[in-house]
Design a protein around this motif. Sequence first.
Motif, PDB file in Angstrom:
ATOM      1  N   HIS A 178       0.822  -1.205   0.000  1.00 14.16           N
ATOM      2  CA  HIS A 178       0.000   0.000   0.000  1.00 14.16           C
ATOM      3  C   HIS A 178       0.858   1.258   0.000  1.00 14.16           C
ATOM      4  N   GLY A 179       2.051   1.177  -0.585  1.00 19.82           N
ATOM      5  CA  GLY A 179       2.939   2.339  -0.599  1.00 19.82           C
ATOM      6  C   GLY A 179       3.666   2.494   0.716  1.00 19.82           C
ATOM      7  N   TRP A 180       2.928   2.903   1.747  1.00 20.60           N
ATOM      8  CA  TRP A 180       3.523   3.097   3.071  1.00 20.60           C
ATOM      9  C   TRP A 180       3.642   1.802   3.856  1.00 20.60           C
ATOM     10  N   LEU A 181       2.960   0.741   3.379  1.00 26.96           N
ATOM     11  CA  LEU A 181       2.900  -0.526   4.115  1.00 26.96           C
ATOM     12  C   LEU A 181       3.177  -1.701   3.188  1.00 26.96           C
ATOM     13  N   TYR A 182       4.076  -2.594   3.628  1.00 32.23           N
ATOM     14  CA  TYR A 182       4.256  -3.877   2.967  1.00 32.23           C
ATOM     15  C   TYR A 182       4.013  -4.956   4.011  1.00 32.23           C
ATOM     16  N   SER A 187       8.647   5.306   7.257  1.00 31.92           N
ATOM     17  CA  SER A 187       8.853   6.332   8.273  1.00 31.92           C
ATOM     18  C   SER A 187       7.645   7.264   8.369  1.00 31.92           C
ATOM     19  N   SER A 188       7.274   7.565   9.600  1.00 31.55           N
ATOM     20  CA  SER A 188       6.189   8.499   9.950  1.00 31.55           C
ATOM     21  C   SER A 188       4.797   8.048   9.502  1.00 31.55           C
ATOM     22  N   SER A 231      -4.597   3.699  17.202  1.00 31.37           N
ATOM     23  CA  SER A 231      -3.738   3.981  16.047  1.00 31.37           C
ATOM     24  C   SER A 231      -2.345   3.456  16.334  1.00 31.37           C
ATOM     25  N   GLU A 232      -1.643   3.085  15.254  1.00 37.33           N
ATOM     26  CA  GLU A 232      -0.271   2.584  15.356  1.00 37.33           C
ATOM     27  C   GLU A 232       0.551   3.250  14.250  1.00 37.33           C
ATOM     28  N   TYR A 233       1.556   4.020  14.631  1.00 36.04           N
ATOM     29  CA  TYR A 233       2.394   4.714  13.657  1.00 36.04           C
ATOM     30  C   TYR A 233       3.863   4.361  13.872  1.00 36.04           C
ATOM     31  N   ASN A 234       4.605   4.398  12.783  1.00 30.94           N
ATOM     32  CA  ASN A 234       6.050   4.317  12.893  1.00 30.94           C
ATOM     33  C   ASN A 234       6.527   5.558  13.646  1.00 30.94           C
ATOM     34  N   ASN A 235       7.270   5.363  14.706  1.00 28.20           N
ATOM     35  CA  ASN A 235       7.703   6.487  15.526  1.00 28.20           C
ATOM     36  C   ASN A 235       8.909   7.217  14.947  1.00 28.20           C
ATOM     37  N   SER A 236       9.510   6.658  13.895  1.00 29.23           N
ATOM     38  CA  SER A 236      10.712   7.268  13.316  1.00 29.23           C
ATOM     39  C   SER A 236      10.366   8.092  12.070  1.00 29.23           C
ATOM     40  N   GLU A 237      11.074   9.193  11.900  1.00 28.57           N
ATOM     41  CA  GLU A 237      10.935  10.003  10.693  1.00 28.57           C
ATOM     42  C   GLU A 237      11.901   9.572   9.605  1.00 28.57           C
ATOM     43  N   HIS A 238      12.758   8.579   9.914  1.00 30.30           N
ATOM     44  CA  HIS A 238      13.821   8.228   8.961  1.00 30.30           C
ATOM     45  C   HIS A 238      13.904   6.734   8.644  1.00 30.30           C
ATOM     46  N   GLU A 239      13.430   5.878   9.535  1.00 27.58           N
ATOM     47  CA  GLU A 239      13.622   4.440   9.351  1.00 27.58           C
ATOM     48  C   GLU A 239      12.292   3.694   9.351  1.00 27.58           C
TER      49      GLU A 239
END
Length: 239
Positions: A16-20, A51-52, A103-111
């Motif tokens: 889904h772009g942001w999710l694999y 990320s994010s 909600s569940e988000y990646n906490n990193s802006e880079h990884e």
Amino acid sequence: MSRMLDVADSRGASKHGWLYSRHTFSFSGYYNPERMGFGLLRVINDDIVQSSAGFATHPHRNMEIISIPLAGSLRHQDSMGNKQIIEAGEIQVISAGTGITHSEYNNSEHEEVNFLQIWVMPKTLNIIPQYDRIKINERKIDNHFQLIIAPMGTIGTMNSVGINQDAFFSFARIDAGQLINYEKYNENNGVYFFIISGKVSIGSQHLNKRDGIGITDEDRLSIGACEQSEVLCIEVPMK
């Protein structure tokens, strides 16, 4: 069926772009009538989130939801008032009961963050929602299955958290050449082994990273490591 083998490359996949995501069992757009779960274990999703990015606020009810970060960290928020950062080496358990949103988000802006999302059907419907988390004791998982999730109210230990089901989650890190045993807590349960990393043998069956196998016909099992391996064991009722 006494044994069910799920090879990593045969899992379902969604992008889904942001999710694999890789799906051990049927989920969302992936449907395989031969992979509808293992007993009351319904979902094992192996998610990689950019990320994010992440899962915006959405509802659940009457489901046991276990999140296990393998690399990176998750930013969790829910309608029970919990706001947590869950990192690799920690496990989060939600009993959705009468209903929650989270909600569940990646906490990193880079990884990227890579985590397992696991669903187990509940024992009792419509309980008051509950939340818990635990940090894995690194010393206790070396060449030993350490219990990390157990039925609510049955095992009083600082090393495990409760789940609304007669299910037991254990974790082990096995050194190359070592052989360890797993003995079921309930003889009526089945056991599903998910190989997080490495290569192991369970009886005559050889398993690699992200392979899984469900076993219902043995109460005591021996797991040997061909190289250093991490293994998640999920013991669940079969009905």
